[in-house]
Design a protein around this motif. Structure first.
Motif, mmCIF file in Angstrom:
data_model
loop_
_atom_site.group_PDB
_atom_site.id
_atom_site.type_symbol
_atom_site.label_atom_id
_atom_site.label_comp_id
_atom_site.label_asym_id
_atom_site.label_seq_id
_atom_site.Cartn_x
_atom_site.Cartn_y
_atom_site.Cartn_z
ATOM 1 N N PRO A 94 -10.891 -1.126 -6.630
ATOM 2 C CA PRO A 94 -10.021 -0.350 -5.726
ATOM 3 C C PRO A 94 -8.713 0.090 -6.388
ATOM 4 O O PRO A 94 -8.252 1.206 -6.164
ATOM 5 C CB PRO A 94 -9.765 -1.320 -4.571
ATOM 6 N N LEU A 95 -8.119 -0.790 -7.207
ATOM 7 C CA LEU A 95 -6.862 -0.432 -7.864
ATOM 8 C C LEU A 95 -7.054 0.732 -8.820
ATOM 9 O O LEU A 95 -6.187 1.605 -8.935
ATOM 10 C CB LEU A 95 -6.293 -1.637 -8.608
ATOM 11 N N LEU A 142 -3.534 -11.907 -4.958
ATOM 12 C CA LEU A 142 -2.434 -10.947 -5.058
ATOM 13 C C LEU A 142 -2.948 -9.518 -5.024
ATOM 14 O O LEU A 142 -2.406 -8.654 -4.323
ATOM 15 C CB LEU A 142 -1.649 -11.210 -6.342
ATOM 16 N N TRP A 143 -4.028 -9.253 -5.797
ATOM 17 C CA TRP A 143 -4.596 -7.900 -5.790
ATOM 18 C C TRP A 143 -5.078 -7.531 -4.393
ATOM 19 O O TRP A 143 -4.879 -6.409 -3.923
ATOM 20 C CB TRP A 143 -5.754 -7.792 -6.786
ATOM 21 N N GLN A 144 -5.735 -8.467 -3.718
ATOM 22 C CA GLN A 144 -6.258 -8.177 -2.384
ATOM 23 C C GLN A 144 -5.123 -7.871 -1.405
ATOM 24 O O GLN A 144 -5.219 -6.933 -0.604
ATOM 25 C CB GLN A 144 -7.082 -9.377 -1.879
ATOM 26 N N ALA A 145 -4.050 -8.665 -1.482
ATOM 27 C CA ALA A 145 -2.906 -8.433 -0.587
ATOM 28 C C ALA A 145 -2.245 -7.090 -0.884
ATOM 29 O O ALA A 145 -1.845 -6.359 0.035
ATOM 30 C CB ALA A 145 -1.894 -9.563 -0.734
ATOM 31 N N THR A 146 -2.135 -6.755 -2.160
ATOM 32 C CA THR A 146 -1.518 -5.478 -2.556
ATOM 33 C C THR A 146 -2.352 -4.303 -2.054
ATOM 34 O O THR A 146 -1.825 -3.355 -1.458
ATOM 35 C CB THR A 146 -1.362 -5.405 -4.074
ATOM 36 N N LEU A 147 -3.653 -4.374 -2.292
ATOM 37 C CA LEU A 147 -4.524 -3.274 -1.877
ATOM 38 C C LEU A 147 -4.520 -3.099 -0.365
ATOM 39 O O LEU A 147 -4.534 -1.976 0.140
ATOM 40 C CB LEU A 147 -5.946 -3.522 -2.386
ATOM 41 N N ALA A 148 -4.482 -4.207 0.354
ATOM 42 C CA ALA A 148 -4.464 -4.131 1.815
ATOM 43 C C ALA A 148 -3.186 -3.487 2.330
ATOM 44 O O ALA A 148 -3.171 -2.879 3.405
ATOM 45 C CB ALA A 148 -4.626 -5.529 2.409
ATOM 46 N N SER A 149 -2.106 -3.606 1.556
ATOM 47 C CA SER A 149 -0.803 -3.098 2.003
ATOM 48 C C SER A 149 -0.538 -1.658 1.583
ATOM 49 O O SER A 149 0.398 -1.024 2.085
ATOM 50 C CB SER A 149 0.318 -3.984 1.446
ATOM 51 N N ARG A 199 -1.298 6.790 -8.811
ATOM 52 C CA ARG A 199 -0.098 6.443 -8.038
ATOM 53 C C ARG A 199 0.552 5.154 -8.523
ATOM 54 O O ARG A 199 1.612 4.781 -8.025
ATOM 55 C CB ARG A 199 -0.463 6.262 -6.566
ATOM 56 N N VAL A 200 -0.080 4.470 -9.472
ATOM 57 C CA VAL A 200 0.350 3.117 -9.816
ATOM 58 C C VAL A 200 1.067 3.079 -11.166
ATOM 59 O O VAL A 200 0.593 3.629 -12.162
ATOM 60 C CB VAL A 200 -0.859 2.156 -9.838
#
Length: 221
Positions: free
Chosen positions: A108-109, A71-78, A115-116
């Motif tokens: 990365p997050l 989930l983290w990887q998909a979020t960061l990629a988007s 911004r988060v």
């Protein structure tokens, strides 16, 4: 049954490979502009498209860590698809507060912290998490903002306020639905708005679907 688990495991594996993030806008009606975007988990695996079935499968298979990482990887990629001036709301479960990886400055997050907004659901208790207050302070020191999600759908709202000291609160869609026709809902929402106003907390209404709901909520502040 073992056969069921094997089938579920295969579906879950495919779902992880097909994860993607949908972004739902959070809109300021007063300013008539998009304020932020909420990251929502989706998958192109037909049997596990939506978040709840995916999380249930992960829990049954004891694959929570694998799902969290995917989930983290998909979020960061988007993230590059989100306008640079907009905040990004990301849902985390309360038990993720106990994950020390969340606090690593080189993740990365962490580099996107300003911004988060981390949304922590009110549907699950914070009970059992060691030093919640200290962990919250660490996240805020990194630049993250915190929001209470699903207010009105769980059972520990006031406790969540005390521990999380959120900058934002999201009122659950179940309280919003048909608010213009239900005075009790309107009174509950007004109470939340007044309380949050006194504490300097911003209020967001989830799941507004009609002009009548929107106008009733604007009338409640």
């Amino acid at each position: 049954a073992a056969g069921d688990l094997a089938g579920l495991s295969a579906c879950f594996g495919r779902a992880l490979k097909k994860l993607w993030i949908a972004y739902q806008p959070i809109v300021s009606c007063g300013k008539k502009q998009v304020y932020a975007y909420e990251a929502l988990l989706r998958s192109d695996e037909p049997s596990l498209r939506m978040p709840e079935p995916i999380f249930q499968a992960a829990e049954r298979l004891e694959q929570g860590k694998a799902l969290e990482e995917a989930l983290w990887q998909a979020t960061l990629a988007s993230v590059p698809s989100v306008p640079a001036e907009a905040l990004i709301f990301i849902n985390i479960r309360p038990d993720e507060l106990a994950n020390e990886a969340l606090y690593l400055p080189d993740r990365p997050l962490s580099k996107l912290a300003s911004r988060v907004v981390l949304e922590i659901t009110e549907r699950v208790s914070l009970e059992g998490i060691e030093d919640v207050d200290g962990r919250v302070e660490r996240l805020k020191a990194m630049g993250f903002r915190l929001a209470i999600d699903d207010l009105g759908a769980g059972y520990s709202g006031l406790t969540s306020f005390a521990h999380l000291k959120p900058e934002l609160v999201k009122i659950d869609a179940a309280l919003i639905r048909g608010v213009e026709l239900e005075p009790v809902k309107a009174k509950l929402i007004k109470t939340v708005v007044n309380m949050c106003g006194d504490m300097g907390i911003q209020v967001i209404s989830e799941g507004v679907e009609t002009a009548q709901e929107r106008d009733a909520l604007l009338g409640l502040g």
